[in-house]
Design a protein around this motif. Structure first.
Motif, short mmCIF file in Angstrom:
data_model
loop_
_atom_site.label_atom_id
_atom_site.label_comp_id
_atom_site.label_asym_id
_atom_site.label_seq_id
_atom_site.Cartn_x
_atom_site.Cartn_y
_atom_site.Cartn_z
N LEU A 398 0.80 -1.04 -0.07
CA LEU A 398 -0.08 0.00 0.01
C LEU A 398 0.73 1.41 -0.04
O LEU A 398 0.35 2.39 0.22
N GLY A 399 2.15 0.94 0.00
CA GLY A 399 2.98 2.57 -0.33
C GLY A 399 3.19 3.29 1.00
O GLY A 399 2.93 2.55 2.27
N GLY A 400 3.42 4.48 0.73
CA GLY A 400 3.62 5.41 1.89
C GLY A 400 2.48 6.38 1.87
O GLY A 400 1.28 6.00 2.16
N HIS A 401 2.76 7.69 2.18
CA HIS A 401 1.79 8.67 2.59
C HIS A 401 1.62 9.70 1.54
O HIS A 401 0.66 9.90 0.89
N LEU A 402 2.62 10.39 1.08
CA LEU A 402 3.03 11.06 0.03
C LEU A 402 3.34 10.43 -1.41
O LEU A 402 3.85 9.39 -1.24
N LYS A 403 2.90 11.17 -2.35
CA LYS A 403 3.19 10.44 -3.78
C LYS A 403 2.91 8.87 -3.62
O LYS A 403 3.50 8.17 -4.29
N ASN A 404 1.77 8.78 -3.11
CA ASN A 404 1.42 7.25 -3.04
C ASN A 404 1.02 6.34 -4.41
O ASN A 404 0.60 7.05 -5.34
N THR A 405 1.61 5.17 -4.40
CA THR A 405 1.15 4.30 -5.33
C THR A 405 0.94 3.16 -4.47
O THR A 405 1.35 2.83 -3.56
N ILE A 406 0.01 2.07 -5.06
CA ILE A 406 0.10 0.58 -4.65
C ILE A 406 0.55 -0.42 -5.52
O ILE A 406 0.94 0.11 -6.64
N CYS A 407 0.92 -1.49 -5.21
CA CYS A 407 1.40 -2.48 -6.13
C CYS A 407 0.86 -3.94 -5.81
O CYS A 407 0.77 -4.36 -4.60
N LEU A 408 0.82 -4.43 -6.76
CA LEU A 408 0.20 -5.90 -6.80
C LEU A 408 1.33 -6.64 -7.45
O LEU A 408 1.72 -6.41 -8.43
N ALA A 409 1.55 -7.63 -6.73
CA ALA A 409 2.86 -8.45 -7.23
C ALA A 409 2.55 -10.06 -7.20
O ALA A 409 1.71 -10.54 -6.12
N ASN A 410 3.05 -10.94 -7.89
CA ASN A 410 3.01 -12.23 -7.70
C ASN A 410 4.13 -12.99 -8.78
O ASN A 410 4.30 -12.09 -9.81
N ASN A 411 4.62 -14.00 -8.45
CA ASN A 411 5.58 -14.68 -9.21
C ASN A 411 6.71 -13.71 -9.59
O ASN A 411 7.36 -12.88 -8.78
N HIS A 412 7.12 -13.19 -10.84
CA HIS A 412 8.32 -12.48 -11.14
C HIS A 412 7.71 -11.08 -11.69
O HIS A 412 8.40 -10.35 -12.35
N HIS A 413 6.14 -10.68 -11.37
CA HIS A 413 6.04 -9.54 -11.78
C HIS A 413 5.22 -8.48 -10.65
O HIS A 413 4.55 -9.10 -10.00
N ALA A 414 5.58 -7.17 -10.88
CA ALA A 414 5.21 -6.29 -9.93
C ALA A 414 4.66 -5.31 -10.75
O ALA A 414 5.01 -4.58 -11.53
N LEU A 416 2.82 -1.78 -10.60
CA LEU A 416 2.36 -0.52 -9.96
C LEU A 416 1.25 0.20 -10.35
O LEU A 416 1.05 0.16 -11.52
N SER A 417 0.62 0.78 -9.48
CA SER A 417 -0.61 1.51 -9.89
C SER A 417 -0.12 2.96 -10.46
O SER A 417 0.96 3.36 -10.32
N GLN A 418 -0.96 3.60 -10.89
CA GLN A 418 -0.59 5.11 -11.47
C GLN A 418 -0.46 5.83 -10.20
O GLN A 418 -0.63 5.35 -8.92
N TYR A 419 0.00 7.16 -10.33
CA TYR A 419 0.60 7.96 -9.11
C TYR A 419 -0.87 8.39 -8.44
O TYR A 419 -1.80 8.71 -9.39
N LEU A 420 -0.98 8.01 -7.29
CA LEU A 420 -2.24 8.49 -6.33
C LEU A 420 -2.14 9.79 -5.79
O LEU A 420 -2.98 10.56 -5.50
N GLY A 421 -1.06 9.89 -5.15
CA GLY A 421 -0.69 11.32 -4.51
C GLY A 421 -0.82 11.35 -3.13
O GLY A 421 -0.30 10.16 -2.41
N ASP A 422 -1.29 12.34 -2.39
CA ASP A 422 -1.37 12.61 -0.94
C ASP A 422 -2.39 12.01 -0.14
O ASP A 422 -3.64 12.34 -0.45
N LEU A 423 -2.46 11.04 0.66
CA LEU A 423 -3.29 10.29 1.23
C LEU A 423 -3.83 11.10 2.46
O LEU A 423 -4.77 10.78 3.25
#
Ligand code: ZN
Ligand code: ZN
Ligand code: FE
Length: 746
Positions: A398-414, A416-423
């Motif tokens: 779920l990333g950090g707080h500013l400049k947030n992105t999320i990421c889903l990964a499995n096996n050899h691929h990650a 990343l979501s688009q830039y979401l921003g400031d939570l």
């Protein structure tokens, strides 16, 4: 005669892959079919063994420009019984791997047609083909078929329909195909009234020429646009958007027009003209015709037009300001209604009727040390995955707080979501929740665990707790290093140098100038910047003079106020007294080892900023004035197991330089050189306890070109191997990838 099924996974939908397969199958006299599935592409063929093998080779060696194959699997099967080769309808499947391509900037062929008065699509703002056009931003679901996009509501006309179904046409199976008869159209709204005109675009251009502000619906969301040469218009936009200082990005129609105001090398030109079409940070040429209120005199963020609409708009100007249509720090606006409501200060709204399904901000690239480095990874790059060297479980991070992105990964691929921003704001949090659902749908990854930051107060951490999945809490700076390991495919132990703003440390202080020994999934903090108090906590970020005072108190004790007054005259004595008291009594003043805050302090001492209006502003100002110099200030290290970096001697020398009227440009240059020497020395120093020559650099401070390229070069000259970011931002936009990379199977 042989029969085979071939299954291909990767970016193989929406990039002209099936038409390509069709043509190759004909070339090798194969019978059968090709279909999109939710997993990728399925080819079933009958033919001679030699032809089939040659065909499979050709598919891998000769694939369309924007396609990417992650895996290809063949199996023997029964004959298809077909008399020819055809493209058949996509079928649904539950097991899927994201194969929606990112959005692709308008191709040369489409531009030629758009500029041809005899063409059916002459000046049509939505012209596209199998090789270009909207993809991710218009797609609801897999597979990438028109019915799963916001083009579904536009019924193909006879002409488009013929092109769509003709295997020899360059719009064969182009899912977003459209023309003036059947496709999306523009609408101009002024004062809440639709302007009745056969050519709303022409009126929009006239308004821009008169210095008006336009809200323009683009590919991933709305922009606010004004003529970039009109100073009054630019200043008016700054006022209305409440964005006093942060640079605006601009859009200019060709490399030749950009050459009139910016310097570019080949790598920068390649980045500008890439199909992702990002904003590229360039050096300004002077004098130039642009308004000086767009950016700082040194740099400017420029992009080429990414859609036909933007080509038609920009070719009438040297450049247009194209800044995100949003309220400061809130998500980019992506619907007509919200534009009319929220961007109500725009003089007109240039709208269209194709909805944006997945909003995406413009991506930002800066070329440093001869390589494009992503500062914001969004439109044009999403949802293409980052390839990993390591096998990951199904994890959502779920990333950090500013400049947030999320990421889903499995096996050899990650992914990343688009830039979401400031939570910090509800709208971004909501958008993040929708994005999680959407990313799960299109990647088909059902997370079995969730990763987040260790900070207990981050919205992302709180969200992780509601998910009833095992939680992996990752230290902020460890995640920074891991994101760099992930994109570089590093699994061996490294020494990570993280120069950052602020992140939650495991000892309850605020970290940000950290050296970590990283091995497997763990880390050990082996060195850090000495800590100072951050008076008022977060407020010290907004008011860099408070950090300046803190460092001066730390270095000069009782003389601090006199010293501070002698170098900074803009702060009233009551405010100084109050902050000094907070420091002395340690009220609401956490300890920090942040290099970002050290930058703030030094910048405020030299340049005199009292407050900032956007993240990183003081550090950027400091970098922008720095002159080249080999001179540097003093520092020293103490401690054995944990090395402490002391920069007090530097602070004292900086104060001396300021008082003896040394030029700010020189002081800033010396400060940068000091950090480069300091961290190189430190890496030598650490070799006595950890014999490791592999250094990884991460953290938001490395957006600083001088520090990044200077430290990287110096370390390499000293025999160290250095790994750095390119595909993923070194700032908090990369945290989600690092968190995922550090997550083990539950
Ligand atoms: Zn095209
Ligand atoms: Zn049509
Ligand atoms: Fe960070």
């Amino acid at each position: 005669m042989e029969s085979k099924n071939i299954y291909i996974q990767g970016i193989v939908q929406g990039v002209g892959f099936r038409p390509f397969v069709y043509q190759k199958a004909h070339q090798f006299h194969l019978k059968g079919f090709v279909a999109n599935t939710s997993k990728g592409v399925w080819i079933s063929i009958d033919g001679t063994s030699d032809n089939i093998q040659a065909f499979i080779q050709m598919i891998q060696n000769d694939m369309p420009e924007h396609a990417r194959i992650y895996s290809i699997r063949e199996e023997n099967t029964h004959p298809t019984g077909k008399n020819d080769f055809s493209i058949i309808d996509s079928n649904q499947s539950n097991n899927r791997l994201a194969s929606i391509p990112p959005d692709i900037a308008t191709c040369k062929n489409c531009l030629t047609e758009m500029n041809d008065p005899d063409n059916h699509r002459y000046q049509y703002p939505f012209i596209n083909c199998t090789h270009c056009g909207p993809r991710f931003t218009i797609t609801n679901d897999l597979p990438f078929d028109r019915s799963n996009t916001s083009m579904a509501s536009f019924q193909l006309c006879d002409v488009c329909s013929l092109e769509y179904s003709n295997p020899m046409d360059r719009r064969f199976h182009a899912q977003a195909v459209a023309c003036p008869v059947c496709g999306p159209s523009l609408e101009l709204v002024c004062n809440n009234k639709v302007i009745q005109s056969a050519n709303p675009l022409e009126i929009a251009i006239q308004l821009l020429k008169k210095g008006k502000i336009l809200a323009i619906k683009g590919l991933g969301g709305f922009h606010l646009a004004v003529d970039a040469c009109n100073d009054t218009a630019v200043l008016r936009l700054r006022k209305l958007k409440n964005r006093p200082d942060k640079p605006f990005a601009i859009m200019s129609s060709t490399i030749e027009t950009i050459q009139q105001f910016a310097l570019m090398d080949d790598i920068e030109i390649n980045s500008l003209t890439s199909y992702q079409c990002p904003i590229v940070i360039l050096k300004q040429k002077h004098p130039n015709a642009l308004s000086q209120s767009i950016s700082n005199p040194k740099n400017i963020g420029v992009m080429l037009p990414c859609t036909p609409l933007h080509h038609l708009l920009t070719n009438q100007f040297l450049a247009l300001v194209m800044t995100s249509g949003n309220i400061s720090e809130q998500p980019i606006i992506s619907t007509n209604q919200k534009s009319l409501e929220i961007l109500d200060y725009a003089d007109a709204h240039l709208l269209h009727n194709r909805s944006i399904v997945n909003p995406c901000d413009d991506s930002v690239v800066r070329v440093i040390a001869n390589k494009p480095r992503l500062i914001r990874r969004s439109r044009g790059y999403i949802p293409a995955p980052i390839d990993l060297k390591k096998n990951l479980p199904s994890v959502l991070s779920l990333g950090g707080h500013l400049k947030n992105t999320i990421c889903l990964a499995n096996n050899h691929h990650a992914y990343l979501s688009q830039y979401l921003g400031d939570l910090s704001n509800m709208d971004t949090i909501q958008w993040m929740q929708q994005t999680i659902d959407q990313m799960i749908r299109i990647t088909g990854i059902q997370p079995e665990c969730v990763a987040c930051d260790m900070h207990p107060e981050y919205q992302s951490s709180k969200m992780a707790e509601t998910m009833s999945l095992p939680i992996n809490r990752v230290q902020h700076h460890h995640a920074h290093i891991a994101s760099c390991l992930a994109e570089n495919g590093i699994v061996a132990p490294v020494i990570g140098i993280v120069l950052d703003g602020t992140g939650y440390g495991i000892d309850q202080t605020i970290w940000g100038g950290e050296v970590l020994f990283c091995e497997n999934h763990s880390f050990k903090r082996i060195a850090h910047l000495e800590t100072v108090l951050m008076p008022g906590g977060e407020s010290a970020i907004k008011f860099p003079w408070k950090m300046a005072l803190s460092w001066i108190v730390n270095g000069f004790g009782d003389n601090a106020i006199d010293i501070f007054n002698s170098i900074q005259q803009k702060i009233d004595s009551d405010s100084i007294k109050m902050v000094k008291q907070a420091i002395d009594k340690q009220i609401h003043s956490p300890l920090t080892s942040s290099i970002g805050r050290l930058f703030d302090a030094v910048s405020s001492m030299i340049i005199g900023q009292v407050s900032i209006s956007y993240e990183g502003q003081a550090a950027i100002d400091l970098e922008n004035i720095a002159c080249d110099t080999d001179h540097h200030y003093q520092y020293y290290f103490t401690g054995k197991d944990m090395t402490m970096i002391h920069v007090q001697p530097m602070i004292r020398e900086i104060v001396t330089d300021i008082l003896s009227n040394v030029k700010p440009e020189m002081i800033s240059g010396k400060f940068h050189t000091t950090l480069i020497h300091l961290f190189t020395d430190l890496c030598h120093h650490l070799q006595s306890t950890i014999d490791l020559k592999h250094i990884v650099l991460s953290g938001g401070v490395f957006q600083n070109e001088r520090l990044f390229s200077g430290l990287r070069r110096k370390l390499m000259e000293n025999g160290f191997r250095v790994s750095v970011h390119s595909q993923v931002p070194c700032n908090d936009g990369g945290l989600s990838l690092g968190q995922a990379y550090l997550t083990n199977r539950a």
